[in-house]
Enzyme design. Structure first.
Site, PDB file in Angstrom:
ATOM      1  N   ASN A  10      46.304  80.198  77.429  1.00  0.00           N
ATOM      2  CA  ASN A  10      46.239  80.568  78.847  1.00  0.00           C
ATOM      3  C   ASN A  10      46.836  79.417  79.645  1.00  0.00           C
ATOM      4  O   ASN A  10      46.202  78.370  79.798  1.00  0.00           O
ATOM      5  CB  ASN A  10      44.770  80.818  79.232  1.00  0.00           C
ATOM      6  CG  ASN A  10      44.619  81.097  80.723  1.00  0.00           C
ATOM      7  OD1 ASN A  10      45.600  81.307  81.431  1.00  0.00           O
ATOM      8  ND2 ASN A  10      43.374  81.093  81.191  1.00  0.00           N
ATOM      9  N   TRP A  11      48.061  79.624  80.097  1.00  0.00           N
ATOM     10  CA  TRP A  11      48.767  78.526  80.769  1.00  0.00           C
ATOM     11  C   TRP A  11      48.248  78.295  82.186  1.00  0.00           C
ATOM     12  O   TRP A  11      48.570  77.295  82.802  1.00  0.00           O
ATOM     13  CB  TRP A  11      50.270  78.811  80.824  1.00  0.00           C
ATOM     14  CG  TRP A  11      50.946  78.870  79.491  1.00  0.00           C
ATOM     15  CD1 TRP A  11      50.358  78.786  78.253  1.00  0.00           C
ATOM     16  CD2 TRP A  11      52.357  79.013  79.253  1.00  0.00           C
ATOM     17  NE1 TRP A  11      51.307  78.877  77.261  1.00  0.00           N
ATOM     18  CE2 TRP A  11      52.546  79.025  77.844  1.00  0.00           C
ATOM     19  CE3 TRP A  11      53.467  79.143  80.079  1.00  0.00           C
ATOM     20  CZ2 TRP A  11      53.811  79.152  77.272  1.00  0.00           C
ATOM     21  CZ3 TRP A  11      54.729  79.274  79.508  1.00  0.00           C
ATOM     22  CH2 TRP A  11      54.893  79.272  78.116  1.00  0.00           C
ATOM     23  N   LYS A  12      47.500  79.259  82.717  1.00  0.00           N
ATOM     24  CA  LYS A  12      47.007  79.164  84.101  1.00  0.00           C
ATOM     25  C   LYS A  12      48.190  78.908  85.048  1.00  0.00           C
ATOM     26  O   LYS A  12      49.268  79.433  84.821  1.00  0.00           O
ATOM     27  CB  LYS A  12      45.914  78.096  84.203  1.00  0.00           C
ATOM     28  CG  LYS A  12      44.830  78.318  83.150  1.00  0.00           C
ATOM     29  CD  LYS A  12      43.609  77.479  83.358  1.00  0.00           C
ATOM     30  CE  LYS A  12      42.599  77.799  82.253  1.00  0.00           C
ATOM     31  NZ  LYS A  12      41.324  77.140  82.433  1.00  0.00           N
ATOM     32  N   HIS A  96      38.916  86.522  83.990  1.00  0.00           N
ATOM     33  CA  HIS A  96      38.759  85.102  83.682  1.00  0.00           C
ATOM     34  C   HIS A  96      37.790  84.484  84.701  1.00  0.00           C
ATOM     35  O   HIS A  96      37.782  84.860  85.863  1.00  0.00           O
ATOM     36  CB  HIS A  96      40.118  84.395  83.730  1.00  0.00           C
ATOM     37  CG  HIS A  96      40.039  82.991  83.224  1.00  0.00           C
ATOM     38  ND1 HIS A  96      39.599  81.955  84.017  1.00  0.00           N
ATOM     39  CD2 HIS A  96      40.285  82.457  82.001  1.00  0.00           C
ATOM     40  CE1 HIS A  96      39.593  80.847  83.289  1.00  0.00           C
ATOM     41  NE2 HIS A  96      40.013  81.124  82.066  1.00  0.00           N
ATOM     42  N   GLU A  98      37.806  81.861  86.333  1.00  0.00           N
ATOM     43  CA  GLU A  98      38.403  81.306  87.554  1.00  0.00           C
ATOM     44  C   GLU A  98      38.676  82.400  88.578  1.00  0.00           C
ATOM     45  O   GLU A  98      38.600  82.188  89.778  1.00  0.00           O
ATOM     46  CB  GLU A  98      39.680  80.527  87.195  1.00  0.00           C
ATOM     47  CG  GLU A  98      39.329  79.192  86.547  1.00  0.00           C
ATOM     48  CD  GLU A  98      40.333  78.686  85.531  1.00  0.00           C
ATOM     49  OE1 GLU A  98      41.487  79.148  85.527  1.00  0.00           O
ATOM     50  OE2 GLU A  98      39.934  77.821  84.717  1.00  0.00           O
ATOM     51  N   GLU A 168      33.764  82.788  77.156  1.00  0.00           N
ATOM     52  CA  GLU A 168      34.135  81.463  77.637  1.00  0.00           C
ATOM     53  C   GLU A 168      33.014  80.901  78.504  1.00  0.00           C
ATOM     54  O   GLU A 168      32.919  81.220  79.692  1.00  0.00           O
ATOM     55  CB  GLU A 168      35.406  81.544  78.488  1.00  0.00           C
ATOM     56  CG  GLU A 168      36.607  82.090  77.740  1.00  0.00           C
ATOM     57  CD  GLU A 168      37.896  81.674  78.430  1.00  0.00           C
ATOM     58  OE1 GLU A 168      38.631  80.898  77.840  1.00  0.00           O
ATOM     59  OE2 GLU A 168      38.145  82.117  79.571  1.00  0.00           O
ATOM     60  N   GLY A 174      37.845  73.487  80.734  1.00  0.00           N
ATOM     61  CA  GLY A 174      38.556  72.393  81.381  1.00  0.00           C
ATOM     62  C   GLY A 174      37.705  71.151  81.580  1.00  0.00           C
ATOM     63  O   GLY A 174      38.081  70.232  82.308  1.00  0.00           O
ATOM     64  N   SER A 214      37.668  74.448  76.216  1.00  0.00           N
ATOM     65  CA  SER A 214      38.047  73.174  75.606  1.00  0.00           C
ATOM     66  C   SER A 214      38.288  73.249  74.094  1.00  0.00           C
ATOM     67  O   SER A 214      37.898  72.354  73.340  1.00  0.00           O
ATOM     68  CB  SER A 214      37.003  72.090  75.934  1.00  0.00           C
ATOM     69  OG  SER A 214      36.932  71.887  77.322  1.00  0.00           O
ATOM     70  N   GLY A 235      43.090  76.947  76.998  1.00  0.00           N
ATOM     71  CA  GLY A 235      43.744  76.576  78.250  1.00  0.00           C
ATOM     72  C   GLY A 235      44.602  75.347  78.079  1.00  0.00           C
ATOM     73  O   GLY A 235      45.718  75.405  77.563  1.00  0.00           O
ATOM     74  N   GLY A 236      44.065  74.193  78.488  1.00  0.00           N
ATOM     75  CA  GLY A 236      44.822  72.938  78.499  1.00  0.00           C
ATOM     76  C   GLY A 236      45.613  72.670  77.222  1.00  0.00           C
ATOM     77  O   GLY A 236      46.797  72.299  77.288  1.00  0.00           O
TER      78      GLY A 236
HETATM   79  P1  PGA Z   1      40.375  75.119  78.535  1.00  0.00           P
HETATM   80  O1  PGA Z   1      40.477  76.548  79.251  1.00  0.00           O
HETATM   81  O2  PGA Z   1      40.775  75.315  77.105  1.00  0.00           O
HETATM   82  O3  PGA Z   1      41.314  74.220  79.281  1.00  0.00           O
HETATM   83  O4  PGA Z   1      38.933  74.695  78.650  1.00  0.00           O
HETATM   84  C1  PGA Z   1      40.100  77.718  78.612  1.00  0.00           C
HETATM   85  C2  PGA Z   1      40.292  78.912  79.514  1.00  0.00           C
HETATM   86  O5  PGA Z   1      39.993  78.808  80.705  1.00  0.00           O
HETATM   87  O6  PGA Z   1      40.761  79.975  79.075  1.00  0.00           O
END
Ligand code: PGA
Length: 251
Positions: A10-12, A96, A98, A168, A174, A214, A235-236
Site C-alpha cells: 500500500n503505497w499510500k 483502510h 486512514e 490491520e 506506521g 508495520s 505500507g512503508g
Molecule cells: P505500515 O502500513 O506497514 O506502514 O504500518 C500498513 C497499512 O497501513 O496498510
C-alpha cells in the site's frame, strides 16, 4: 483447501510518478514465488503506469486505494468504480483505517462500496482493525466483529468468497510497533470463526486474511508463518523494492 497467499503493498500518498513507475518495474521484474499473488495499491495517478508493467503478468497486479461511493455524478475530484473497471483494475482497498479516520468512512458506507466493487468485478480488499484503547480494554475481537457485521456480512455466500480481508490494528500502522505473531493469529482465527459462524466452514477456509501494521522483511516470516495469516498488507516497507520482494519471499 489452500488459500491464496497474498503480499500487497500500500503505497499510500507516496512516490512521484516516475519513482512509482520504476518501483513497480523493479517489483514486477524481480524473481517472485509463483504461488504468491503480489499486489501494489498505488495512487490513482499511477494506476496506468503501474498496470503497464503488470497487465500481462500472472501473479502480480495493481490495486486502487479507494473510489467514490456513488457510481457517477457531480463529485468534482472523485474517481468512480466504473472508471477503475474500465481500466481493468483488478483490486481495490476498501475501508483502510486512514480513510475511516480522516474521511470518516463508516461501516455502512463501506458496505455500499463493497457492493459497487463486486458489481464491477473488482476484488475488494476489505480492511478492519481496532485502535489502541480498544485493544487495551480487550474489546478488540468484538470491535472487529462489528466492523465485519456492518460492512461485510450482508454479502451472499458466493460474493463473500470474492473478498480479501485485511486485519490491520491501527496502533501498529506506521508506528513501527507490530502485533506479535500470536496477537495476529488470535485475531485472524477469530475472524475465520466469525466467517464460519455466519456462512460456513468452506467459506471461512477459502478467504485470504492478510495482516497489516508495520510488516517488515525482518518480521514477515514469523507473521506469515501463523496458520490463519495468509499474507500481508504492507505500507512503508512496500516502498523499497528489495525489501518488499524479500517480504514476498517470506511465506
Ligand atoms: P505500515 O502500513 O506497514 O506502514 O504500518 C500498513 C497499512 O497501513 O496498510
Amino acid at each position: 483447501m489452500s488459500r491464496q497467499k497474498i503480499a500487497a503493498g500500500n503505497w499510500k500518498m507516496n512516490t512521484s510518478h516516475s519513482d512509482g513507475y520504476f518501483l513497480a518495474e523493479a517489483i514486477t521484474k524481480a524473481k517472485r514465488p509463483k504461488d504468491v499473488q503480489t499486489i501494489m495499491a498505488v495512487p490513482f495517478t499511477h494506476l496506468g503506469a503501474v498496470q503497464a508493467h503488470t497487465y500481462d503478468k500472472k501473479n502480480i497486479a495493481v490495486a486502487a486505494q479507494n473510489f467514490h461511493h456513488e457510481e457517477k455524478g457531480a463529485y468534482t475530484g472523485e474517481i468512480s468504480i466504473g472508471m477503475l473497471s474500465s481500466m481493468h483494475i483488478p483490486y481495490a482497498l476498501i475501508g483502510h483505517s486512514e480513510r475511516r479516520e480522516y474521511q470518516k468512512e463508516s461501516n455502512k458506507l463501506l458496505a455500499t462500496k463493497l457492493d459497487l466493487a463486486l458489481a464491477h468485478n473488482i476484488k475488494p480488499i476489505f480492511c478492519c482493525g481496532e485502535k489502541l484503547p480498544i485493544r487495551k480494554s480487550k474489546k478488540h475481537v468484538s470491535f472487529v466483529k462489528k466492523q465485519l457485521k456492518e460492512g461485510l456480512f450482508h454479502l451472499s455466500k458466493s460474493d463473500i468468497k470474492r473478498v480479501v480481508i485485511a486485519y490491520e490494528p491501527v496502533w501498529a500502522i506506521g508506528t513501527g510497533e507490530t502485533a506479535s505473531p500470536e496477537q495476529a493469529q488470535e485475531m485472524h482465527a477469530a475472524i475465520r470463526k466469525m466467517l464460519a459462524d455466519k456462512y460456513d466452514q468452506d467459506v471461512a477456509d477459502s478467504i485470504s486474511i492478510l495482516y497489516g501494521g508495520s510488516v517488515k522483511p525482518a518480521n514477515a516470516k514469523s507473521l506469515f508463518g501463523q496458520p490463519d495469516v495468509d499474507g500481508g498488507l504492507v505500507g512503508g516497507a512496500s516502498l523499497d523494492a528489495d525489501g518488499f520482494v524479500e517480504i514476498i519471499h517470506s511465506f
